[in-house]
Design a protein around this motif. Structure first.
Motif, PDB file in Angstrom:
ATOM      1  N   PHE A   1      47.860  16.951  52.257  1.00 33.47           N
ATOM      2  CA  PHE A   1      46.735  16.076  51.907  1.00 33.47           C
ATOM      3  C   PHE A   1      47.104  14.610  52.115  1.00 33.47           C
ATOM      4  O   PHE A   1      46.339  13.829  52.700  1.00 33.47           O
ATOM      5  N   VAL A   2      48.277  14.208  51.629  1.00 31.52           N
ATOM      6  CA  VAL A   2      48.698  12.819  51.779  1.00 31.52           C
ATOM      7  C   VAL A   2      48.840  12.458  53.260  1.00 31.52           C
ATOM      8  O   VAL A   2      48.379  11.389  53.709  1.00 31.52           O
ATOM      9  N   GLY A   3      49.462  13.350  54.033  1.00 33.03           N
ATOM     10  CA  GLY A   3      49.605  13.095  55.463  1.00 33.03           C
ATOM     11  C   GLY A   3      48.257  13.004  56.171  1.00 33.03           C
ATOM     12  O   GLY A   3      48.030  12.130  57.015  1.00 33.03           O
ATOM     13  N   GLY A   4      47.343  13.908  55.818  1.00 37.89           N
ATOM     14  CA  GLY A   4      46.012  13.871  56.418  1.00 37.89           C
ATOM     15  C   GLY A   4      45.246  12.620  56.028  1.00 37.89           C
ATOM     16  O   GLY A   4      44.530  12.030  56.848  1.00 37.89           O
ATOM     17  N   LEU A   5      45.386  12.190  54.764  1.00 36.85           N
ATOM     18  CA  LEU A   5      44.693  10.981  54.298  1.00 36.85           C
ATOM     19  C   LEU A   5      45.200   9.741  55.037  1.00 36.85           C
ATOM     20  O   LEU A   5      44.406   8.908  55.503  1.00 36.85           O
ATOM     21  N   LEU A   6      46.521   9.621  55.151  1.00 41.49           N
ATOM     22  CA  LEU A   6      47.083   8.473  55.860  1.00 41.49           C
ATOM     23  C   LEU A   6      46.662   8.463  57.326  1.00 41.49           C
ATOM     24  O   LEU A   6      46.300   7.406  57.879  1.00 41.49           O
ATOM     25  N   THR A   7      46.678   9.633  57.963  1.00 40.06           N
ATOM     26  CA  THR A   7      46.310   9.696  59.377  1.00 40.06           C
ATOM     27  C   THR A   7      44.832   9.393  59.585  1.00 40.06           C
ATOM     28  O   THR A   7      44.457   8.672  60.518  1.00 40.06           O
ATOM     29  N   THR A   8      43.972   9.938  58.715  1.00 39.16           N
ATOM     30  CA  THR A   8      42.539   9.676  58.838  1.00 39.16           C
ATOM     31  C   THR A   8      42.239   8.193  58.644  1.00 39.16           C
ATOM     32  O   THR A   8      41.420   7.606  59.368  1.00 39.16           O
ATOM     33  N   THR A   9      42.909   7.575  57.676  1.00 36.90           N
ATOM     34  CA  THR A   9      42.717   6.141  57.459  1.00 36.90           C
ATOM     35  C   THR A   9      43.166   5.341  58.673  1.00 36.90           C
ATOM     36  O   THR A   9      42.499   4.379  59.091  1.00 36.90           O
ATOM     37  N   LEU A  10      44.290   5.730  59.259  1.00 39.50           N
ATOM     38  CA  LEU A  10      44.784   5.039  60.448  1.00 39.50           C
ATOM     39  C   LEU A  10      43.796   5.168  61.611  1.00 39.50           C
ATOM     40  O   LEU A  10      43.516   4.190  62.314  1.00 39.50           O
ATOM     41  N   VAL A  11      43.261   6.366  61.811  1.00 43.08           N
ATOM     42  CA  VAL A  11      42.271   6.570  62.868  1.00 43.08           C
ATOM     43  C   VAL A  11      41.049   5.690  62.619  1.00 43.08           C
ATOM     44  O   VAL A  11      40.518   5.050  63.543  1.00 43.08           O
ATOM     45  N   TYR A  12      40.608   5.621  61.377  1.00 41.75           N
ATOM     46  CA  TYR A  12      39.436   4.822  61.029  1.00 41.75           C
ATOM     47  C   TYR A  12      39.677   3.345  61.328  1.00 41.75           C
ATOM     48  O   TYR A  12      38.843   2.664  61.935  1.00 41.75           O
ATOM     49  N   VAL A  13      40.829   2.828  60.907  1.00 44.69           N
ATOM     50  CA  VAL A  13      41.126   1.405  61.087  1.00 44.69           C
ATOM     51  C   VAL A  13      41.290   1.064  62.563  1.00 44.69           C
ATOM     52  O   VAL A  13      40.794   0.025  63.040  1.00 44.69           O
ATOM     53  N   MET A  14      41.974   1.936  63.314  1.00 48.09           N
ATOM     54  CA  MET A  14      42.269   1.645  64.712  1.00 48.09           C
ATOM     55  C   MET A  14      41.060   1.818  65.629  1.00 48.09           C
ATOM     56  O   MET A  14      40.955   1.146  66.655  1.00 48.09           O
ATOM     57  N   SER A  15      40.150   2.725  65.275  1.00 49.19           N
ATOM     58  CA  SER A  15      39.076   3.090  66.197  1.00 49.19           C
ATOM     59  C   SER A  15      37.830   2.230  66.058  1.00 49.19           C
ATOM     60  O   SER A  15      37.075   2.081  67.011  1.00 49.19           O
TER      61      SER A  15
END
Length: 358
Positions: free
Chosen positions: A145-159
């Motif tokens: 969950f933590v890994g998925g949350l961090l990755t989803t946030t990164l995708v959101y910020v970068m995209s």
């Protein structure tokens, strides 16, 4: 009563009948696929005996029990946990895909494509390699969950830029994240022992082999909470589809909605990845197929995607373990074989719609 009002009421009735028909049809398809998948394998058990075993388990003396001496054990120790896990993982991935496409406003968003599943898998693999046990059976799921949350946030910020997501930006972000997570998995394989390496290889290929009731007990509440939250967010995502400004005018806190959706996507991705590994393209294919039938409204799209994803992964897992005799093929490989061409088609379609990659 005017003719316009009557016609409006009839249209509403037709739409309601269509929703009930779609959800009812998918529910029946899921039940049929669960029974067929539970009975089919190296030891074939007829559907009547599968249903009879279920009925006797809940205290109803209805239907025949499996005639094979190992039939009951095969069903309850191997098949039922596996097919239930497949249904939960498929429903979670498809719902996460529908949410990502809604919050990004982009048809190519999907947990596997943009690297969210791989990010969750890296965190889960780290828990395996370093033998973390701070939450018992839930440890791997929490790390995912933590890994998925961090990755989803990164995708959101970068995209996102200027309130929207470009197709090329999302695709390139996914490529970069998948490259980094592949390096992370390779490094963890270098650090781990032989058993840890084998488990990490399992994460990268995706498989339902080894599903157990205790794992189902971890995934079930995460999937139920995630899908329920997605249903709650669905009406607001319909408003968000009108644009940020229009959504704000009707009282939607756009940034809170996006961050809430990101958390829900992380929960759903963790539910699927925690014990099944990386299974790509389910969240890409199912919502698009549902949209072709039911339209873009999230009130219907979310539950129909959950049911459709469950059906797809149950049947894909059945195919994975019966395609080659006495072999259990990685389910992630099979979904990629089907999803890859579908992804190419979506890219070409998005490019034609946008008039290029600008």
């Amino acid at each position: 009563m005017t003719a316009a009002v009557v016609e409006h009421q009839r249209a509403g009735i037709r739409a309601l009948a269509g929703r009930i028909g779609l959800l009812g049809g998918l529910t029946i398809a899921l039940l049929v696929s669960l029974v067929l998948a539970a009975g089919h394998g190296q030891l074939d058990i007829p559907p009547a005996e599968v249903l009879g075993s279920l009925m006797h388990k809940i205290g109803l003396d209805v239907g025949p029990l499996p005639h094979h001496p190992q039939g009951e054990n095969t069903l309850w120790q191997v098949r039922f946990p596996r097919v239930v896990m497949a249904a939960l993982a498929g429903a979670s991935l498809a719902t996460a895909g529908a949410l990502m496409q809604g919050v990004f406003g982009n048809p190519l968003a999907e947990p596997g494509v943009v690297g969210v599943s791989a990010g969750a898998a890296v965190a889960a693999a780290a828990a395996i390699v370093f033998e973390l046990t701070f939450a018992g059976t839930w440890t791997v799921a929490i790390c995912a969950f933590v890994g998925g949350l961090l990755t989803t946030t990164l995708v959101y910020v970068m995209s996102r830029d200027g309130g929207r997501t470009e197709v090329v930006t999302l695709v390139l972000t996914g490529i970069a994240i998948n490259a980094m997570t592949s390096a992370g998995l390779a490094f963890l394989m270098f650090l781990g022992d032989t058993q840890a390496r084998e488990e990490i290889v399992f994460w990268t290929l995706g498989s339902l082999n080894g599903s157990r009731w205790q794992y189902v007990g971890v995934v079930l509440p995460m999937a139920v909470v995630g899908i329920a939250a997605a249903m709650f967010l669905a009406p607001k995502l319909d408003l968000l589809a009108l644009g940020d400004r229009a959504a704000r005018h009707v009282g939607v806190d756009v940034e809170r909605l996006r961050m809430s959706t990101i958390v829900v996507v992380a929960v759903l991705t963790a539910a699927a990845v925690a014990f099944c590994g990386i299974i790509s393209f389910v969240g890409l294919i199912v919502p698009h197929l549902v949209r072709m039938v039911a339209g873009p409204g999230h009130r219907l799209l979310v539950p129909a995607s959950a049911l459709g994803g469950a059906v797809l992964l149950v049947l894909a897992d059945l195919w994975a373990r019966t395609l080659v005799a006495y072999a259990d093929l990685p389910i992630g490989m099979l979904t990629a074989l089907v999803g890859g061409p579908f992804f190419f088609w979506l890219i070409r379609r998005a490019r034609r719609t946008a008039g290029g990659w600008a």
